[in-house]
Design a protein around this motif. Structure first.
Motif, mmCIF file in Angstrom:
data_model
loop_
_atom_site.group_PDB
_atom_site.id
_atom_site.type_symbol
_atom_site.label_atom_id
_atom_site.label_comp_id
_atom_site.label_asym_id
_atom_site.label_seq_id
_atom_site.Cartn_x
_atom_site.Cartn_y
_atom_site.Cartn_z
ATOM 1 N N TYR A 71 0.827 -1.198 0.000
ATOM 2 C CA TYR A 71 0.000 0.000 0.000
ATOM 3 C C TYR A 71 0.862 1.249 0.000
ATOM 4 N N PRO A 72 0.399 2.337 -0.622
ATOM 5 C CA PRO A 72 1.196 3.555 -0.656
ATOM 6 C C PRO A 72 1.219 4.263 0.694
ATOM 7 N N ALA A 109 -8.901 1.305 4.165
ATOM 8 C CA ALA A 109 -7.564 0.746 4.350
ATOM 9 C C ALA A 109 -6.739 1.570 5.334
ATOM 10 N N ALA A 110 -7.019 2.854 5.450
ATOM 11 C CA ALA A 110 -6.297 3.691 6.401
ATOM 12 C C ALA A 110 -6.581 3.244 7.829
ATOM 13 N N VAL A 111 -7.788 2.740 8.067
ATOM 14 C CA VAL A 111 -8.175 2.304 9.402
ATOM 15 C C VAL A 111 -7.800 0.849 9.638
ATOM 16 N N PRO A 150 -7.620 8.734 -3.992
ATOM 17 C CA PRO A 150 -8.887 8.012 -3.879
ATOM 18 C C PRO A 150 -8.885 6.656 -4.591
ATOM 19 N N SER A 151 -8.251 6.580 -5.740
ATOM 20 C CA SER A 151 -8.208 5.305 -6.468
ATOM 21 C C SER A 151 -7.423 4.259 -5.692
ATOM 22 N N ALA A 152 -6.314 4.662 -5.097
ATOM 23 C CA ALA A 152 -5.529 3.725 -4.293
ATOM 24 C C ALA A 152 -6.313 3.283 -3.071
#
Length: 122
Positions: A39-40, A58-60, A69-71
């Motif tokens: 993940y970036p 995914a951040a959480v 947003p696409s990632a």
């Protein structure tokens, strides 16, 4: 003589640092230890979920710093986002620490043995 490079994967930075200390006796040309992810981003900047300012699921759930947003959509589609996957930080193997080392060709096999003895995967 020439030089050889080795990419070795470890489960923790401490394991990689232990290997690096042992490899220094071989007079390595260059050595680095890095963490990588699918993940970036460089890490997680926790925000208050109540405010709704979350860049992506995914951040959480995956500790990803999603800035696109696409990632974020792609990362949220991963099975790990549901909490039903035991992928861990480095994926299913958990080997997310990369030791990159350049050694003299004459000590290449010895360096490989050292890495494998301390738990690295080449």
């Amino acid at each position: 003589m020439g030089e050889k490079n080795i990419l070795a994967y470890f489960k923790s930075p401490e394991e990689a640092e232990g290997a690096a200390r042992k490899l220094q006796a071989l007079r390595v040309v260059d050595l680095s230890i890095d963490r990588f992810s699918k993940y970036p981003g460089e890490g997680y900047d926790p925000l208050n979920p109540i405010t709704g300012k979350i860049s992506s699921l995914a951040a959480v759930t995956q500790d990803g710093e999603i800035t696109n947003p696409s990632a974020g959509i792609l990362a949220a589609a991963d099975p790990a986002a549901s909490g039903m996957s035991h992928g861990g930080q480095g994926g299913p193997t958990g080997h997310d620490i990369l030791l990159t080392v350049v050694v003299d060709e004459s000590s290449h096999h010895q360096a490989l043995r050292i890495i494998e003895e301390v738990g690295g995967i080449t």
